[in-house]
Design a protein around this motif. Structure first.
Motif, PDB file in Angstrom:
ATOM      1  N   ASN A 129      87.897  16.650  53.834  1.00  0.00           N
ATOM      2  CA  ASN A 129      89.176  16.732  54.544  1.00  0.00           C
ATOM      3  C   ASN A 129      90.343  16.909  53.583  1.00  0.00           C
ATOM      4  O   ASN A 129      91.256  17.694  53.841  1.00  0.00           O
ATOM      5  N   VAL A 168      90.237  18.234  50.570  1.00  0.00           N
ATOM      6  CA  VAL A 168      90.154  19.582  49.990  1.00  0.00           C
ATOM      7  C   VAL A 168      90.633  20.608  51.015  1.00  0.00           C
ATOM      8  O   VAL A 168      91.419  21.502  50.695  1.00  0.00           O
ATOM      9  N   GLN A 169      90.178  20.479  52.249  1.00  0.00           N
ATOM     10  CA  GLN A 169      90.575  21.426  53.293  1.00  0.00           C
ATOM     11  C   GLN A 169      92.089  21.417  53.521  1.00  0.00           C
ATOM     12  O   GLN A 169      92.695  22.468  53.706  1.00  0.00           O
ATOM     13  N   SER A 170      92.698  20.226  53.452  1.00  0.00           N
ATOM     14  CA  SER A 170      94.152  20.132  53.646  1.00  0.00           C
ATOM     15  C   SER A 170      94.920  20.439  52.353  1.00  0.00           C
ATOM     16  O   SER A 170      96.136  20.332  52.313  1.00  0.00           O
ATOM     17  N   ARG A 171      94.180  20.798  51.304  1.00  0.00           N
ATOM     18  CA  ARG A 171      94.736  21.177  49.991  1.00  0.00           C
ATOM     19  C   ARG A 171      95.518  20.053  49.318  1.00  0.00           C
ATOM     20  O   ARG A 171      96.429  20.295  48.543  1.00  0.00           O
ATOM     21  N   GLU A 172      95.137  18.824  49.629  1.00  0.00           N
ATOM     22  CA  GLU A 172      95.763  17.673  48.964  1.00  0.00           C
ATOM     23  C   GLU A 172      95.119  17.402  47.612  1.00  0.00           C
ATOM     24  O   GLU A 172      95.745  16.808  46.738  1.00  0.00           O
ATOM     25  N   ILE A 173      93.857  17.805  47.466  1.00  0.00           N
ATOM     26  CA  ILE A 173      93.144  17.665  46.193  1.00  0.00           C
ATOM     27  C   ILE A 173      92.267  18.889  45.984  1.00  0.00           C
ATOM     28  O   ILE A 173      92.034  19.669  46.908  1.00  0.00           O
ATOM     29  N   GLN A 174      91.766  19.028  44.751  1.00  0.00           N
ATOM     30  CA  GLN A 174      90.746  20.016  44.418  1.00  0.00           C
ATOM     31  C   GLN A 174      89.628  19.264  43.712  1.00  0.00           C
ATOM     32  O   GLN A 174      89.896  18.322  42.963  1.00  0.00           O
ATOM     33  N   GLN A 205      89.912  18.793  40.053  1.00  0.00           N
ATOM     34  CA  GLN A 205      91.149  18.119  39.627  1.00  0.00           C
ATOM     35  C   GLN A 205      90.818  16.874  38.802  1.00  0.00           C
ATOM     36  O   GLN A 205      89.951  16.085  39.168  1.00  0.00           O
TER      37      GLN A 205
END
Length: 140
Positions: A64, A66-72, A75
């Motif tokens: 979730n 990753v999908q919301s681009r809050e983390i990679q 990273q």
């Protein structure tokens, strides 16, 4: 692009299931029950379900984020824990998920530390047990 077999060859023992129109089927499995064992696995092999909630919960949360681009996944953990310096600064989310961070195995941190901040500081100051990404070490 990696194939299912490529992923299975790099990961721990397990099965991959797929569901289509309500039918569940095995799509792949790793040949050995244990990396150090000659015993092979079949589609009917049984597994201990211990610690499965950690896998299910952490995978869903990471997916979730990753999908919301809050983390990679590549990273560095240092982005979240700046006190992780030196050799720990290269540890990524993926290293943690794949048990390849090099961190020392299980420690009774809940006994020796009074709060989460102390736990963070203790981990930050512990030496690595292995070189980052050199070996997979699973620990409860």
């Amino acid at each position: 692009m990696k194939t299912l077999n490529d992923v299975l060859d790099q990961g721990p023992t397990g099965l991959v299931f797929a569901s289509s129109e309500g039918h569940l089927e095995v799509r792949g499995f790793r040949d050995a029950l244990d990396l150090a064992s000659p015993v092979t696995m079949s589609k009917n092999s049984s597994f201990d379900m211990a610690s499965i909630t950690k896998i299910i919960c952490s995978t869903a949360i990471i997916m979730n984020l990753v999908q919301s681009r809050e983390i990679q996944v590549n990273q560095p953990i240092h982005d979240f824990f700046p006190e992780w310096k030196g050799e720990k600064s290269s540890i990524t989310i993926e290293h943690l998920l794949r048990h390849r961070s090099g961190l020392l195995p299980w420690r009774p941190l809940y006994i020796r530390n009074k709060d989460i901040e102390e736990v963070h500081q203790t981990i930050a100051h512990l030496p690595l047990d292995k070189e980052v990404d050199s070996v997979r070490v699973y620990s409860d």
